[in-house]
Design a protein around this motif. Sequence first.
Motif, PDB file in Angstrom:
ATOM      1  N   ILE A  84       0.829  -1.208   0.000  1.00  0.00           N
ATOM      2  CA  ILE A  84       0.000   0.000   0.000  1.00  0.00           C
ATOM      3  C   ILE A  84       0.863   1.256   0.000  1.00  0.00           C
ATOM      4  CG2 ILE A  84      -1.616   1.359   1.390  1.00  0.00           C
ATOM      5  CD1 ILE A  84      -2.883  -1.315   2.267  1.00  0.00           C
ATOM      6  N   PHE A  85       1.849   1.302   0.911  1.00  0.00           N
ATOM      7  CA  PHE A  85       2.667   2.505   1.015  1.00  0.00           C
ATOM      8  C   PHE A  85       3.693   2.600  -0.109  1.00  0.00           C
ATOM      9  CE2 PHE A  85       0.729   2.969   5.092  1.00  0.00           C
ATOM     10  CZ  PHE A  85       0.781   4.330   5.335  1.00  0.00           C
ATOM     11  N   GLN A  86       4.053   1.487  -0.711  1.00  0.00           N
ATOM     12  CA  GLN A  86       4.920   1.552  -1.885  1.00  0.00           C
ATOM     13  C   GLN A  86       4.179   2.249  -3.030  1.00  0.00           C
ATOM     14  OE1 GLN A  86       8.005   0.881  -1.830  1.00  0.00           O
ATOM     15  NE2 GLN A  86       8.749   0.272  -3.835  1.00  0.00           N
ATOM     16  N   ILE A  87       2.888   1.975  -3.152  1.00  0.00           N
ATOM     17  CA  ILE A  87       2.057   2.637  -4.165  1.00  0.00           C
ATOM     18  C   ILE A  87       1.920   4.127  -3.842  1.00  0.00           C
ATOM     19  CG2 ILE A  87      -0.275   2.816  -5.104  1.00  0.00           C
ATOM     20  CD1 ILE A  87      -0.512  -0.232  -4.766  1.00  0.00           C
ATOM     21  N   ILE A  88       1.631   4.421  -2.559  1.00  0.00           N
ATOM     22  CA  ILE A  88       1.434   5.817  -2.143  1.00  0.00           C
ATOM     23  C   ILE A  88       2.703   6.629  -2.362  1.00  0.00           C
ATOM     24  CG2 ILE A  88       0.984   7.327  -0.172  1.00  0.00           C
ATOM     25  CD1 ILE A  88      -0.854   5.133   0.935  1.00  0.00           C
ATOM     26  N   TYR A  89       3.853   6.070  -1.955  1.00  0.00           N
ATOM     27  CA  TYR A  89       5.116   6.791  -2.133  1.00  0.00           C
ATOM     28  C   TYR A  89       5.445   6.963  -3.614  1.00  0.00           C
ATOM     29  CZ  TYR A  89       6.953   7.493   2.574  1.00  0.00           C
ATOM     30  OH  TYR A  89       7.167   7.970   3.840  1.00  0.00           O
ATOM     31  N   ILE A  91       3.316   7.394  -6.069  1.00  0.00           N
ATOM     32  CA  ILE A  91       2.482   8.499  -6.540  1.00  0.00           C
ATOM     33  C   ILE A  91       3.004   9.824  -5.990  1.00  0.00           C
ATOM     34  CG2 ILE A  91       0.166   9.501  -6.456  1.00  0.00           C
ATOM     35  CD1 ILE A  91      -0.924   6.616  -6.305  1.00  0.00           C
ATOM     36  N   TYR A  92       3.373   9.826  -4.710  1.00  0.00           N
ATOM     37  CA  TYR A  92       3.874  11.045  -4.059  1.00  0.00           C
ATOM     38  C   TYR A  92       5.144  11.553  -4.741  1.00  0.00           C
ATOM     39  CZ  TYR A  92       6.223  13.889  -0.524  1.00  0.00           C
ATOM     40  OH  TYR A  92       6.891  14.893   0.124  1.00  0.00           O
ATOM     41  N   TYR A  93       6.099  10.655  -4.992  1.00  0.00           N
ATOM     42  CA  TYR A  93       7.347  11.062  -5.643  1.00  0.00           C
ATOM     43  C   TYR A  93       7.110  11.581  -7.057  1.00  0.00           C
ATOM     44  CZ  TYR A  93      10.197   9.001  -1.918  1.00  0.00           C
ATOM     45  OH  TYR A  93      10.788   8.718  -0.711  1.00  0.00           O
ATOM     46  N   PHE A  94       6.115  11.017  -7.731  1.00  0.00           N
ATOM     47  CA  PHE A  94       5.790  11.475  -9.086  1.00  0.00           C
ATOM     48  C   PHE A  94       5.161  12.872  -9.048  1.00  0.00           C
ATOM     49  CE2 PHE A  94       2.493  11.754 -12.443  1.00  0.00           C
ATOM     50  CZ  PHE A  94       3.332  11.841 -13.539  1.00  0.00           C
ATOM     51  N   LEU A  95       4.255  13.092  -8.098  1.00  0.00           N
ATOM     52  CA  LEU A  95       3.554  14.365  -8.004  1.00  0.00           C
ATOM     53  C   LEU A  95       4.464  15.512  -7.560  1.00  0.00           C
ATOM     54  CD1 LEU A  95       0.118  13.294  -6.463  1.00  0.00           C
ATOM     55  CD2 LEU A  95       0.627  13.874  -8.843  1.00  0.00           C
ATOM     56  N   ASN A  96       5.441  15.213  -6.686  1.00  0.00           N
ATOM     57  CA  ASN A  96       6.313  16.307  -6.219  1.00  0.00           C
ATOM     58  C   ASN A  96       7.543  16.499  -7.109  1.00  0.00           C
ATOM     59  OD1 ASN A  96       8.314  14.427  -5.518  1.00  0.00           O
ATOM     60  ND2 ASN A  96       7.906  14.527  -3.329  1.00  0.00           N
ATOM     61  N   GLY A  97       7.629  15.718  -8.177  1.00  0.00           N
ATOM     62  CA  GLY A  97       8.684  15.918  -9.158  1.00  0.00           C
ATOM     63  C   GLY A  97       9.971  15.161  -8.895  1.00  0.00           C
ATOM     64  N   GLN A  98      10.003  14.334  -7.841  1.00  0.00           N
ATOM     65  CA  GLN A  98      11.215  13.567  -7.554  1.00  0.00           C
ATOM     66  C   GLN A  98      11.392  12.400  -8.526  1.00  0.00           C
ATOM     67  OE1 GLN A  98      10.408  13.736  -2.934  1.00  0.00           O
ATOM     68  NE2 GLN A  98      12.499  13.042  -3.240  1.00  0.00           N
ATOM     69  N   GLU A 100      10.383  11.177 -12.568  1.00  0.00           N
ATOM     70  CA  GLU A 100       9.907  11.717 -13.841  1.00  0.00           C
ATOM     71  C   GLU A 100       8.674  10.981 -14.353  1.00  0.00           C
ATOM     72  OE1 GLU A 100      13.061  11.755 -16.651  1.00  0.00           O
ATOM     73  OE2 GLU A 100      14.249  13.257 -15.555  1.00  0.00           O
ATOM     74  N   LYS A 101       8.563   9.697 -14.024  1.00  0.00           N
ATOM     75  CA  LYS A 101       7.397   8.943 -14.469  1.00  0.00           C
ATOM     76  C   LYS A 101       6.839   8.111 -13.322  1.00  0.00           C
ATOM     77  CE  LYS A 101      10.064   5.015 -16.265  1.00  0.00           C
ATOM     78  NZ  LYS A 101      10.291   4.129 -17.422  1.00  0.00           N
ATOM     79  N   LEU A 102       5.555   7.818 -13.434  1.00  0.00           N
ATOM     80  CA  LEU A 102       4.889   7.030 -12.400  1.00  0.00           C
ATOM     81  C   LEU A 102       5.203   5.557 -12.617  1.00  0.00           C
ATOM     82  CD1 LEU A 102       2.956   7.055  -9.995  1.00  0.00           C
ATOM     83  CD2 LEU A 102       1.050   6.872 -11.600  1.00  0.00           C
ATOM     84  N   ASP A 103       5.906   4.977 -11.671  1.00  0.00           N
ATOM     85  CA  ASP A 103       6.359   3.597 -11.822  1.00  0.00           C
ATOM     86  C   ASP A 103       6.140   2.860 -10.509  1.00  0.00           C
ATOM     87  OD1 ASP A 103       7.506   1.280 -12.746  1.00  0.00           O
ATOM     88  OD2 ASP A 103       9.560   1.929 -12.310  1.00  0.00           O
ATOM     89  N   PHE A 104       5.385   1.763 -10.548  1.00  0.00           N
ATOM     90  CA  PHE A 104       5.122   0.966  -9.348  1.00  0.00           C
ATOM     91  C   PHE A 104       6.072  -0.231  -9.319  1.00  0.00           C
ATOM     92  CE2 PHE A 104       0.959   2.923 -10.373  1.00  0.00           C
ATOM     93  CZ  PHE A 104       0.854   3.739  -9.244  1.00  0.00           C
ATOM     94  N   ASP A 105       7.146  -0.064  -8.608  1.00  0.00           N
ATOM     95  CA  ASP A 105       8.175  -1.101  -8.489  1.00  0.00           C
ATOM     96  C   ASP A 105       8.127  -1.674  -7.076  1.00  0.00           C
ATOM     97  OD1 ASP A 105      10.368  -2.723  -8.422  1.00  0.00           O
ATOM     98  OD2 ASP A 105      11.837  -1.168  -8.843  1.00  0.00           O
TER      99      ASP A 105
END
Length: 329
Positions: A84-89, A91-98, A100-105
């Motif tokens: 759950i928090f891997q998904i949240i983080y 999305i968070y890193y993508f939204l704050n610009g850290q 470049e692309k949304l990637d669920f690893d």
Amino acid sequence: MMASISKRSKYFDNAKFILIFLVVFGHLISPLKEQDGILFTLYTVIFLFHMPAFILISGYFAKGYKKKGYFIKSIKKILLPYFIFQIIYSIYYFLNGQEEKLDFDFLHPHWSLWFLMSLFFWNVLLYLFAKLKWWGFIISIVLGIAIGFVDQAGSFLSLSRTFVFFPYFLMGFLLNGDQLKKIIRARYSLPVGIAIIIGTCVFFSLSFPQDAVSWLLGDTSYANMGGEELTDGLTRGLQYGLTLLVVFGFLALIPSNQFKVTQIGERTLYVYLLHGFIIKSLQVVLPNESIISFSGNYLLLLVLSLMICIILGSYLIKKYTQPLVELKV
């Protein structure tokens, strides 16, 4: 007996509160440590023992691993919150610009989430190592040293940290209450504990190398830390010894009394999982010059860390985030 259990619970809750405070404070000063010698010393001493102490306590409370449903509970309480928090983080890193692309690893834990993945693996490893008892502890030390020679071991599935930190978890599991009490409540434990902590701070302030921080993190191989000599294994072995000494020195200082912040010790997982959003947001919002200017404001850094712990460890935060952290509605 109930009084004894209650007192023991307060002791561990106090220890966990102080440790989660050190986690937050350590992460807060991480970008500042290169600018200030005092912060660098505090950072290195904190990272020498705070997670090993947390892990040892986690192992101490894993003694019920043989109980029916324990494995399923580990999946529900540890592995699912990790996903759950891997998904949240992500999305968070993508939204704050850290990012470049949304990637669920899910194979490479974000930042502090390595602890959840490793915690799950430590509980699984108990099914093998618990039977070996203290021989298993010796084997875990050997594996913790040997994993450093595997160049591929790193953040993937948190393999490096899983093996490097497993001895602390296993030691916590193997220690019973009487043994722990003899170590931390012996006649001279308190003054010895104070001497250990002060001595470690002085020693690190005088001699800890600037480029050796990665040794404390346990997240990569010896080769990736600048070399791959047989003596690296000896260095990690010595690190185990020093870390355990400081861990028990720290535990000897913990009181068993009830304080206003003691209850936060029951909610450390909330602080651990959520504090990253505050610290990472501060690093994104504030310019580097402003962040660096905080390096000399020790009181401000301490108070800010304490406030983060108090807010995220509050009943209100638990009430509204429990479905994510503990999967309870």
